[in-house]
Design an enzyme around this catalytic site. Structure first.
Site, PDB file in Angstrom:
ATOM      1  N   TYR A  92      14.733  -4.449  48.810  1.00 20.07           N
ATOM      2  CA  TYR A  92      13.547  -4.359  47.952  1.00 20.07           C
ATOM      3  C   TYR A  92      12.293  -4.735  48.757  1.00 20.07           C
ATOM      4  O   TYR A  92      11.286  -4.028  48.740  1.00 20.07           O
ATOM      5  CB  TYR A  92      13.736  -5.301  46.760  1.00 20.07           C
TER       6      TYR A  92
ATOM      7  N   LYS B  57      12.541 -13.598  16.551  1.00 24.29           N
ATOM      8  CA  LYS B  57      11.151 -14.026  16.664  1.00 24.29           C
ATOM      9  C   LYS B  57      11.046 -14.764  17.995  1.00 24.29           C
ATOM     10  O   LYS B  57      11.520 -15.895  18.135  1.00 24.29           O
ATOM     11  CB  LYS B  57      10.740 -14.934  15.506  1.00 24.29           C
TER      12      LYS B  57
ATOM     13  N   ARG C 236      -3.644 -12.561  22.365  1.00 28.10           N
ATOM     14  CA  ARG C 236      -3.999 -12.362  20.970  1.00 28.10           C
ATOM     15  C   ARG C 236      -5.338 -13.028  20.635  1.00 28.10           C
ATOM     16  O   ARG C 236      -6.124 -12.507  19.848  1.00 28.10           O
ATOM     17  CB  ARG C 236      -2.878 -12.943  20.099  1.00 28.10           C
TER      18      ARG C 236
ATOM     19  N   LYS D 266      11.299  -6.500   9.171  1.00 28.92           N
ATOM     20  CA  LYS D 266      10.233  -5.529   8.933  1.00 28.92           C
ATOM     21  C   LYS D 266      10.810  -4.365   8.139  1.00 28.92           C
ATOM     22  O   LYS D 266      11.875  -3.847   8.499  1.00 28.92           O
ATOM     23  CB  LYS D 266       9.699  -4.997  10.259  1.00 28.92           C
TER      24      LYS D 266
ATOM     25  N   CYS E 184      23.969 -49.775  39.823  1.00 32.86           N
ATOM     26  CA  CYS E 184      24.488 -51.130  39.889  1.00 32.86           C
ATOM     27  C   CYS E 184      25.424 -51.177  41.086  1.00 32.86           C
ATOM     28  O   CYS E 184      26.248 -50.288  41.282  1.00 32.86           O
ATOM     29  CB  CYS E 184      25.252 -51.449  38.608  1.00 32.86           C
TER      30      CYS E 184
HETATM   31  S1  IVH Z   1       5.493  -8.566  14.599  1.00 29.42           S
HETATM   32  C1  IVH Z   1       1.487  -8.158  11.962  1.00 29.42           C
HETATM   33  N1  IVH Z   1       7.697  -9.210  15.765  1.00 29.42           N
HETATM   34  O1  IVH Z   1       4.959 -14.024  15.832  1.00 29.42           O
HETATM   35  C2  IVH Z   1       2.171  -9.101  12.872  1.00 29.42           C
HETATM   36  N2  IVH Z   1       5.893 -10.739  15.902  1.00 29.42           N
HETATM   37  O2  IVH Z   1       3.497 -15.012  13.414  1.00 29.42           O
HETATM   38  C3  IVH Z   1       3.109  -8.364  13.733  1.00 29.42           C
HETATM   39  N3  IVH Z   1       6.383 -12.741  17.214  1.00 29.42           N
HETATM   40  O3  IVH Z   1       1.689 -13.303  16.777  1.00 29.42           O
HETATM   41  C4  IVH Z   1       3.921  -9.275  14.544  1.00 29.42           C
HETATM   42  N4  IVH Z   1       8.440 -12.186  17.745  1.00 29.42           N
HETATM   43  O4  IVH Z   1       3.417 -13.552  18.619  1.00 29.42           O
HETATM   44  C5  IVH Z   1       6.438  -9.591  15.491  1.00 29.42           C
HETATM   45  N5  IVH Z   1       9.736  -9.627  16.773  1.00 29.42           N
HETATM   46  C6  IVH Z   1       8.481  -9.994  16.507  1.00 29.42           C
HETATM   47  C7  IVH Z   1       7.944 -11.206  16.975  1.00 29.42           C
HETATM   48  C8  IVH Z   1       6.641 -11.548  16.649  1.00 29.42           C
HETATM   49  C9  IVH Z   1       7.491 -13.097  17.874  1.00 29.42           C
HETATM   50  C10 IVH Z   1       5.162 -13.564  17.141  1.00 29.42           C
HETATM   51  C11 IVH Z   1       3.911 -12.834  17.513  1.00 29.42           C
HETATM   52  C12 IVH Z   1       2.975 -12.977  16.370  1.00 29.42           C
HETATM   53  C13 IVH Z   1       3.578 -14.100  15.598  1.00 29.42           C
HETATM   54  C14 IVH Z   1       3.303 -13.871  14.137  1.00 29.42           C
END
Ligand code: IVH
Length: 692
Positions: free
Chosen positions: A42, A128, A149, A303, A445
């Protein structure tokens, strides 16, 4: 055609070849976690590309892998506005709250008659990630800008830092990329990279990061991208912001698949479920795997899968109605240090322990947290009365991750403040002098097995399940036996006086019988267990097994000098030295003699197999192989006279790597050791190794 045009064409092709090869290697390594290209190769490709580009600056483009290394430092990050605001998610902490979320979604749909009333809603589910949100912008498939953000409306332009993250493609793998694509996701640091980073900081005596998220945030917000380049950051995409010149799939899952096709990293942990039961099933399954994931998560995100339904549900205040974050119990909490005690371990090592105001963290109530050693307490400057962050992730012992210095209590100015911690100069258990050898983290010790604390720990270790496995002989009982003078050394166990045992307080006759039976049953343990049970410093279970197999009997092992000991796989100079030190101690030899009389162990004869195609070859296994189990692979190696070691060292001949390999592969690459996949391994097995 002119000769120069031909040359330019060749140069162009070479540049493209190099970029493709480097991008491919990055993708395999950082996105698929399945490295193929050795590091040296690499580096060679990257160097060649750098040389061509510096001789022909017109060849240098912003998406070239050479542009990842990090430019000069910035004075400040420019501000960027998010055309589509980056919102946050509402949280749910219980099944009831999840059910309420699902109900709101269904009610919203019924009103618009977008869903049939009876069917469960389909949800895309994903971890998350516990990192920080960023937006990545690709114009015509080329990375042009990335931002944090910030407050959701304005963020910071951290493009130069994001370029250093090799999991982020600088060019999307897509024939017809959209004119504009904003990918949203999370920057984080993998746990193993976090450990490496903190380990290196510790070795330099510098401050450590509290957790991977802080490490990731600190690294991404470095004004000098060259520093960011040295930290290993990762990225996972979880959605799309602005998009122009292309239309999205109909579902979130479809969008994620599309991003993955373009070689953006998306988590394999994502899935599709229906209804609250589906959500809860995912939550529990992910929760059970939480500690074994390569990165920290703090919940699951649900979601609504259909994007038209998402659009219809819309937003309320600053969060979408179509998604929610279902949080796991925190693995970090704040509490106060009530005192700092010092514990004496089996080998005499002194460990400072913070006694804490009880706090519920990581699913249990924590009252103690290890402070590891003197240097660690100093570095963190933990003092009595301090507010500290306690972290308990998984089965790991709780630790003080950091001190909240701004909460250190203001004392009466006339009173001295709590002083910085220092190790006692004498052992808190026996009063013998404490020594700290050069190059060692632990103060000890100096009293060896004459120290009651060490004696107790040594006995506990001797009796433990993986050592001599004396059922029922736990800490409390050992304390009693020691206090009453029934036992001083492990050898005493085998000549315990049954009447005196039965007369111990709280000792019913039946339990005395049971204990005697358990001690009886522990005679003639195999040599490996016995060696492990001796509790020699640095000799763990695997090393004990290797030693037993290599020497076959205890006397041969005890007669071996440091050089002879190092013939054993996994035994290096440190282990060899501590073994010699152990056997140089007359007391230890006396106890071993008594244990021999008691037939505590039986010698084996299993010498290393000296026939087979792989004699003398040392293998290390990591990751999951496609068809062979670890035990099968081990068996195959050993039946050809090869050895399987637990960790990679200079002596390792081959590392066999499957999916999701651990840090062993990095070490192997550092040491230039041949890495085999299953097919290549089977080949070596057929041909016999012996590459060196
Ligand atoms: S969707 C409209 N998906 O959580 C908001 N967020 O509390 C869309 N985060 O600022 C966010 N994993 O930094 C989404 N699988 C995931 C996530 C995620 C972590 C964080 C993200 C966001 C915060 C929202």
């Amino acid at each position: 055609m002119f000769a120069s045009e031909v040359e330019a064409g060749q140069l162009n092709r070479r540049v493209q070849q190099l970029r493709t090869a480097i991008d491919e290697a990055n993708y395999l390594y950082y996105v698929l976690d399945a490295p193929t290209l050795p590091d040296a190769e690499y580096d060679r490709l990257l160097r060649e590309l750098q040389e061509i580009e510096s001789a022909n600056p017109e060849q240098r483009t912003s998406d070239s892998p050479t542009q990842r290394v990090g430019a000069g430092p910035l004075k400040a990050f420019p501000e960027v506005e998010h055309v589509i605001p980056m919102l946050s998610l509402n949280n749910a902490f219980s099944e009831a709250e999840v059910a309420a979320f699902d109900r709101r979604v269904r009610e919203g749909l019924e009103r618009s008659r977008l869903a049939s009333e009876s069917a469960d809603i389909e949800y895309a589910v994903e971890p998350k990630f516990d990192g920080l949100a960023v937006a990545l912008h690709f114009r015509q498939g080329i990375f042009v800008q990335g931002a944090t953000r910030g407050d959701g409306i304005n963020g910071e332009d951290v493009s130069a830092n994001l370029r250093t993250i090799r999991a982020i493609p600088m060019r999307l793998a897509c024939e017809n990329p959209p004119d504009w694509l904003e990918v949203r996701g999370e920057v984080l640091m993998l746990r193993r990279d976090f450990e490496h980073l903190n380990q290196a900081a510790r070795e330099r005596g510098e401050k450590t990061f509290v957790n991977p998220r802080n490490a990731a945030a600190g690294s991404l917000r470095q004004l000098d991208p060259r520093i960011t380049a040295q930290r290993r950051l990762s990225f996972f995409a979880y959605g799309v912001g602005r998009i122009e010149g292309a239309s999205l799939a109909e579902t979130h899952a479809g969008v994620m698949d599309w991003l993955a096709e373009m070689r953006l990293p998306v988590s394999n942990e994502r899935g599709l479920v229906r209804g609250v039961d589906g959500l809860m099933g995912y939550f529990r399954a992910l929760g059970a795997r939480r500690d074994t994931l390569p990165f920290d998560i703090d919940g699951a995100v649900y979601k609504v899968n259909r994007l038209d339904v998402q659009a219809m549900l819309g937003f309320v205040a600053r969060a979408p109605r179509f998604a929610i974050a279902h949080k796991y119990p925190a693995q970090e909490e704040i509490t106060q240090v009530e005192s700092i005690d010092v514990q004496v371990g089996r080998t005499g090592a002194l460990t400072p322990v913070a006694r804490l105001k009880p706090v519920f963290v990581g699913g249990v109530t924590v009252t103690n947290a290890t402070l590891h050693n003197e240097d660690e307490v100093r570095r963190k400057d933990v003092r009595i009365g301090d507010s500290v962050i306690v972290r308990r992730a998984g089965d790991v012992i709780p630790e003080v991750a950091g001190v909240l210095l701004d909460r250190r209590p203001m004392r009466d100015p006339l009173m001295p403040e709590f002083p910085a911690f220092s190790m006692p100069v004498v052992c808190p258990e026996c009063g013998a002098p404490v020594v700290r050898l050069e190059g060692e983290a632990a103060a000890r010790c100096s009293n060896g097995l004459s120290c009651p604390a060490q004696r107790k720990q040594a006995l506990m270790h001797f009796a433990s399940r993986r050592a001599m496995d004396i059922d029922g002989l736990g800490e409390k009982l050992i304390e009693q036996l020691l206090e009453q003078g029934l036992v001083r050394t492990p050898a005493d166990l085998y000549r315990i006086d049954p009447t005196r045992l039965a007369s111990l307080e709280r000792m019913a006759e039946k339990s005395a019988d049971n204990l005697l039976r358990a001690i009886e049953a522990s005679r003639n343990r195999d040599l490996a267990r016995f060696i492990f049970a001796l509790g020699i410093r640095n000799v763990g279970e695997q090393t004990a097994k290797d030693l037993a197999r290599h020497f076959g009997n205890l006397d041969a092992m005890m007669a071996a000098d440091e050089t002879a000991l190092q013939q054993v796989s996994d035994v290096g100079p440190v282990v060899a030295k501590s073994m010699r030190a152990f056997f140089a101690e007359p007391h230890n030899n006396a106890v071993i003699e008594e244990l021999r009389q008691a037939h505590a162990w039986k010698d084996g004869e299993a010498q290393p197999k000296s026939v087979g195609k792989l004699v003398g070859q040392i293998f290390v296994l990591t990751g999951t192989l496609p068809t062979l189990s670890r035990d099968q692979a081990k068996f195959m190696i050993e039946s050809e006279g090869g050895k399987v070691a637990g960790s990679v060292s200079k002596k390792t001949d081959y590392v066999i790597a499957g999916a999701e390999p651990g840090s062993k592969i990095i070490k192997a690459q550092d040491l230039g050791i041949t890495i085999l996949d299953e097919v290549a391994f089977l080949d070596v097995l057929k041909q016999g190794g012996g590459q060196q």
